[in-house]
Design an enzyme around this catalytic site. Sequence first.
Site, mmCIF file in Angstrom:
data_model
loop_
_atom_site.group_PDB
_atom_site.id
_atom_site.type_symbol
_atom_site.label_atom_id
_atom_site.label_comp_id
_atom_site.label_asym_id
_atom_site.label_seq_id
_atom_site.Cartn_x
_atom_site.Cartn_y
_atom_site.Cartn_z
ATOM 1 N N SER A 121 0.841 -1.186 0.000
ATOM 2 C CA SER A 121 0.000 0.000 0.000
ATOM 3 C C SER A 121 0.886 1.249 0.000
ATOM 4 C CB SER A 121 -0.967 -0.043 1.189
ATOM 5 O OG SER A 121 -1.983 0.935 1.069
ATOM 6 N N GLU A 217 -2.133 -2.143 -8.425
ATOM 7 C CA GLU A 217 -3.349 -2.461 -7.662
ATOM 8 C C GLU A 217 -3.707 -1.209 -6.885
ATOM 9 O OE1 GLU A 217 -3.865 -3.169 -3.953
ATOM 10 O OE2 GLU A 217 -2.120 -1.867 -3.804
ATOM 11 N N HIS A 282 -4.872 -5.165 -1.842
ATOM 12 C CA HIS A 282 -5.855 -4.979 -0.777
ATOM 13 C C HIS A 282 -7.031 -5.945 -0.925
ATOM 14 C CE1 HIS A 282 -3.680 -1.145 -0.894
ATOM 15 N NE2 HIS A 282 -4.059 -0.954 0.355
#
Length: 312
Positions: A121, A217, A282
């Site tokens: 992330s 992503e 995620h």
Amino acid sequence: MTLPDRLPSGGLTRPAALQPGDRVAVIAASGPVDQPNLEVGLQSLRGLGLRPEVFASARTGGDYLAGSDRLRADDLTAALTDPAFTAVFCAAGGYGAQRTLELVDWTRMGTPTPRAVIGFSDVTAILEAVAVRLGWVGFFGPMPGGGGFRPGRADFDALAALLTDPASVKELRFPASRALAGGVAEGVTLGGTLSLLASSAGTATSLPAAGGILLIEDVEEEPYRLDRLLTQLRRSGYLADAAGIVCGTFTDCGPRERVEELLHDRLSDLGVPVLLRADIGHGVHQQTFPVGLPARLDADAGTLTFAVPALV
């Protein structure tokens, strides 16, 4: 510093595999860490025989930042340079890694012993910086303060195998994937969360995608914002010479069909293999994706095969 225009074909320097008794640093480079989750994660690291040392940044609260920028930058610097540590676990994501990097003085680090750096992330920016500035392979994978970091979960077990027995992890398989554009590509792995890749572009820690197998992503980005991010990377030239693309999860980014229509619109004309629906990112028990490792993507078979083990 002259920034590279592409990754070396042989990949980056591979740190050593983790051994029982190794000391590992646990830091926060981004937002505040959920402490009960972190305690579970620390116990899981101890279960692997590791000795985690929690830095102040991972214990410090805040609105959306884990303490001050200076605290996070100093903790990151110490974790990357102190020879006592064989790995650096970023405890959680959130927001703040770009602000942390703004205060890191890479010129004063010298040539520290390579060590595994793990996170995903917001930590995408840290993995890019470590690759560009130190030349190390890093790992886009689960974090000890993120929740569910425990034995028996596929994501934790896969990360543990990669870090402690890297020779046993020869490839990633994506049985639920499909090819947006078929074919085979060879290159060095890179990438991570799309919004972080876009926000790093033009900085001294952006890792070039030329000749590489790029992971993208994201989470909680509406389709029009994904469009903006992808278009920015196209217009900047970042995507022009990528060898292949792996699309991971796009959790809470709108209906999957709409997201995949957008990915087709923005990626299908690049003329490279593109894989959809990889279980990385995620919202899933994700597989860990090495950054900086030579690999072979087969979009039709749904596999990413490593040329060498991720660690030595």
